[in-house]
Scaffold this active site. Structure first.
Site, short mmCIF file in Angstrom:
data_model
loop_
_atom_site.label_atom_id
_atom_site.label_comp_id
_atom_site.label_asym_id
_atom_site.label_seq_id
_atom_site.Cartn_x
_atom_site.Cartn_y
_atom_site.Cartn_z
N ARG A 163 0.90 -1.17 -0.18
CA ARG A 163 0.01 -0.07 -0.16
C ARG A 163 0.82 1.22 0.17
O ARG A 163 0.70 2.10 -0.85
CB ARG A 163 -0.95 0.05 1.31
CG ARG A 163 -1.81 1.10 1.21
CD ARG A 163 -2.74 1.51 2.61
NE ARG A 163 -3.37 0.27 2.73
CZ ARG A 163 -3.30 -0.27 4.04
NH1 ARG A 163 -2.24 0.21 4.78
NH2 ARG A 163 -3.86 -1.33 4.33
N TYR A 194 -4.99 27.74 -5.29
CA TYR A 194 -5.77 26.83 -5.68
C TYR A 194 -7.36 26.69 -5.30
O TYR A 194 -7.42 26.30 -4.08
CB TYR A 194 -5.09 25.51 -5.86
CG TYR A 194 -5.79 24.16 -6.38
CD1 TYR A 194 -6.41 24.33 -7.79
CD2 TYR A 194 -6.23 23.07 -5.97
CE1 TYR A 194 -7.22 23.43 -8.46
CE2 TYR A 194 -6.82 22.03 -6.35
CZ TYR A 194 -7.20 22.28 -7.90
OH TYR A 194 -8.05 21.36 -8.33
N ASP A 233 2.98 25.24 -1.60
CA ASP A 233 2.60 24.79 -2.56
C ASP A 233 3.44 25.27 -3.87
O ASP A 233 3.17 26.47 -4.05
CB ASP A 233 1.13 24.95 -2.92
CG ASP A 233 0.53 24.44 -4.42
OD1 ASP A 233 1.57 24.04 -5.17
OD2 ASP A 233 -0.72 24.31 -4.59
N LYS A 265 1.07 18.14 -12.85
CA LYS A 265 1.53 19.31 -13.44
C LYS A 265 2.89 19.04 -14.05
O LYS A 265 3.09 18.25 -14.89
CB LYS A 265 1.24 20.65 -12.63
CG LYS A 265 0.16 20.67 -11.92
CD LYS A 265 -1.43 20.55 -12.64
CE LYS A 265 -2.64 20.87 -11.72
NZ LYS A 265 -3.71 20.28 -12.13
#
Ligand SMILES: Cc1ncc(COP(=O)(O)O)c(C=O)c1O
Length: 371
Positions: free
Chosen positions: A46, A99, A171, A196
């Site tokens: 995982r 964002y 960010d 991106k």
């Protein structure tokens, strides 16, 4: 090694058993124990699959961090950091420009979990100073801030926030490791929507967190990812690794073209928002804080409100009208209509993500559409 070398060679991530210069995509979800039933290095995939781990090593090296974790998307990375670090009674500062999906999620999360939340213009240091409280746990910064490209002084915000013991998360999606090193400036965590520029080809959803220190806060985030499983799959991790190999060539080219377009459009009387222009209110700060250019994102204001902006988009032949950014193809978007009724984005603004096409084709298309 210089970051260009780290990226191009993906830290020599070759397949040890065969020597293949491209690492395999490990699809196994579980790992057999040895003949004596002892576990090997890995037990379950995982959050411990060698393909994402290879991408994480490259990400940590590119950002100058102690460690990195990949996630299923930028939003998965962002929300994991905030949820792992904030408890009821804490206070969070988030940016006025940034964002929009994160802004909406933060409002709902904070209201539901009793976390105090202030939306602040983080490019205004006095405003950040006024908003900080003894209970401030986290200050979220996005720079350059999408879609109007304000610049936040990372070092100054970090100094203020650390004064009250808060964690600073940057960010850095639009700056990329090519143009910015938030950790060297004092940030505690860097977040990327790797969907991106890091992926770079509009074909993989991915997110990443990079930490300055492998401390208790980082252990909380890793635990949350382990328990809840918002992990990056091996195929996506492979695409991310592949994309990062050309990161510097792509981003430097996009930035050069963005600078060219910003200058050419300004010379033709278009209102342009781009940190690389001397007319940008924080150009000096951007020049100090960023390196190798100012990124591949810019916005133009076309006048005449949303109808005129839509009209310009419809006339374009080279630019693709689509959301997202950071891919090889140039994209244009009317953010005001996508961000909904609470948007602060001017109605006549068009956001441009500059790709790798010929700069003359991109300019001619815009000039024709605008005229
Ligand atoms: C600046 C920025 N941060 C974060 C995100 C969220 O990333 P993702 O779409 O990978 O969840 C986006 C997505 O558009 C973005 O533009």
């Amino acid at each position: 090694m210089k970051p260009e070398t780290v990226a191009a060679q993906a830290l020599h991530s070759i397949d040890e058993p065969t020597g293949a210069v491209v690492p395999p995509i490990h699809l196994a979800t579980t790992y057999a124990r040895d003949a004596g039933y002892a576990p090997r290095d890995r037990t379950y995939a995982r959050d411990d699959n060698p393909t994402p781990v290879a991408a994480e090593r490259v990400l940590a090296a590119l950002e100058g961090g102690a460690a990195a974790l990949t996630f299923a998307s930028g939003m998965a990375a962002s929300t994991a950091a905030i949820r792992a670090l904030c408890k009821p009674g804490d206070h969070v500062i988030s940016p006025r420009v940034g964002y929009y999906t994160l802004r909406g999620w933060l409002e709902r999360f904070c209201a539901r979990w009793g976390v105090a939340h202030d939306v602040v213009d983080t490019s205004d240091l006095a405003a950040v100073g006024r908003a900080l409280r003894p209970t401030t746990r986290l200050v979220w910064v996005e720079t350059p801030a999408n879609p109007t490209w304000e610049i936040t002084d990372i070092a100054a915000v970090a100094e203020l926030a650390h004064g009250v013991g808060a964690v600073v998360v940057v960010d850095s999606t639009c700056a990329t490791p090519v143009h910015a090193q938030p950790i060297a400036l004092g940030a505690d965590l860097v977040m990327h929507s790797a969907t991106k520029y890091l992926g770079g080809h509009s074909d993989v959803l991915a997110g990443a967190l990079i930490t300055a220190r492998a401390d208790a806060a980082w252990a909380e985030i890793a635990q949350l990812r382990h328990d809840e499983g918002p992990c990056l799959g091996p195929f996506e991790a492979y695409l991310l690794l592949r994309g990062m190999r050309t990161l510097f060539a792509r981003v430097e080219r996009s930035s050069r073209t963005a600078q060219y377009l910003a200058e050419q459009l300004t010379a033709r009387g278009v209102t342009v928002r781009y940190p690389g222009l001397p007319s940008h209110p924080q150009h000096a700060l951007a020049a100090r804080q960023m390196r190798r250019g100012f990124g591949g994102m810019l916005s133009i204001q076309v006048g005449g409100g949303a109808p005129r902006a839509h009209d310009v988009v419809k006339r374009l032949r080279v630019w693709l009208a689509a959301t997202s950014l950071g891919g090889v193809e140039s994209l244009i978007e009317h953010r005001h209509s996508i961000e909904g009724p609470t948007t602060l984005t001017p109605p006549d603004l068009l956001r441009l993500s500059v790709g790798l096409e010929h700069e003359g084709d991109l300019l001619d298309d815009l000039v024709t559409a605008l005229s």
